[in-house]
Design a protein around this motif. Sequence first.
Motif, short mmCIF file in Angstrom:
data_model
loop_
_atom_site.label_atom_id
_atom_site.label_comp_id
_atom_site.label_asym_id
_atom_site.label_seq_id
_atom_site.Cartn_x
_atom_site.Cartn_y
_atom_site.Cartn_z
N ARG A 165 33.14 53.45 48.16
CA ARG A 165 33.95 53.23 49.36
C ARG A 165 33.63 51.88 49.99
NH1 ARG A 165 35.62 58.75 51.67
NH2 ARG A 165 34.88 60.22 50.11
N GLN A 166 32.34 51.58 50.09
CA GLN A 166 31.94 50.30 50.68
C GLN A 166 32.48 49.13 49.86
OE1 GLN A 166 27.72 51.19 50.58
NE2 GLN A 166 27.64 51.38 52.81
N ARG A 167 32.37 49.24 48.54
CA ARG A 167 32.87 48.18 47.67
C ARG A 167 34.39 48.04 47.79
NH1 ARG A 167 30.17 49.59 43.61
NH2 ARG A 167 31.71 50.75 42.41
N ASN A 168 35.07 49.17 47.92
CA ASN A 168 36.52 49.13 48.04
C ASN A 168 36.97 48.55 49.38
OD1 ASN A 168 39.30 51.41 47.61
ND2 ASN A 168 38.83 49.58 46.45
N PHE A 169 36.18 48.74 50.42
CA PHE A 169 36.48 48.09 51.70
C PHE A 169 36.39 46.57 51.57
CE2 PHE A 169 35.37 51.97 54.49
CZ PHE A 169 36.71 52.31 54.59
N VAL A 209 32.27 46.32 58.50
CA VAL A 209 31.56 45.11 58.91
C VAL A 209 30.71 44.58 57.76
CG1 VAL A 209 29.82 44.17 60.45
CG2 VAL A 209 31.60 45.68 61.35
N ALA A 210 30.01 45.50 57.08
CA ALA A 210 29.16 45.10 55.96
C ALA A 210 30.00 44.53 54.82
CB ALA A 210 28.37 46.31 55.46
N ALA A 211 31.22 45.05 54.65
CA ALA A 211 32.09 44.59 53.56
C ALA A 211 32.48 43.14 53.73
CB ALA A 211 33.34 45.46 53.49
N THR A 212 32.59 42.67 54.96
CA THR A 212 32.98 41.28 55.21
C THR A 212 31.79 40.34 55.21
OG1 THR A 212 32.82 41.56 57.62
CG2 THR A 212 34.95 42.04 56.58
N GLU A 213 30.60 40.89 55.19
CA GLU A 213 29.39 40.07 55.21
C GLU A 213 28.78 39.88 53.84
OE1 GLU A 213 26.91 42.10 57.95
OE2 GLU A 213 27.89 41.29 59.74
#
Length: 221
Positions: A165-169, A209-213
């Motif tokens: 999910r995190q990677r897909n974000f 937020v983590a996905a954009t960082e």
Amino acid sequence: MEKITPQEFQRLIRSCQVLEKDGHGEKVLRRHDGIIIKIFRRKRLLSSALLYPYAQRFSRNALKLCALDIPTVRVVKCGHCPEPARDLVWYQPVEGVTLRDYARQNSLEPMMASFGAFIAELHEGGVLFRSLHWGNVIVQADGSFGLIDIADLRCGRRALSVKQRQRNFHHLLRYKEDRSQFFELIDLFCQGYAERSGFADETCRQWLVAATESGQDKGRP
């Protein structure tokens, strides 16, 4: 897959409107009746596409998404041309405009919670769409969402893991233009995602937020 001769391939190119092309040739065509023809080029000599062509993957993914009641293209047929080496898929498009084009003309506020719920529906259904970005999400006339360009997609039997999910974000927010409206409305997105997935709003926000960082940032689509 239907066999396409080089002569038939060239006639097809001449008879259609070219929607997209690059240095290797035409990539997307539109027939006079609205049917879209996507053309796949094998990028490496030794590739999984040799055994399982992208056109067949595209067709399989369309069937799997339909089984999950997720709006997507309807494949008419697949074909292969030996020279130039190309795989082709003919399909009826999803009616509507891309989310990116819609956002350029409209506020996303009325539909952002629904968009969050739609992404959660994909994740809960085991759909990992690596090409998930705003150019591949269609906004339909009734405000619902659909998917296009679905070759790079996997449908699993279980809901996506947290890491998936995190990677897909990150895929969803890889372009700066897409993020400009998104983070103004992130609370609405998280509410919709949380209601459909069962994760807390704040957990969803942290993932976004983590996905954009992390990872490579792309400026323009």
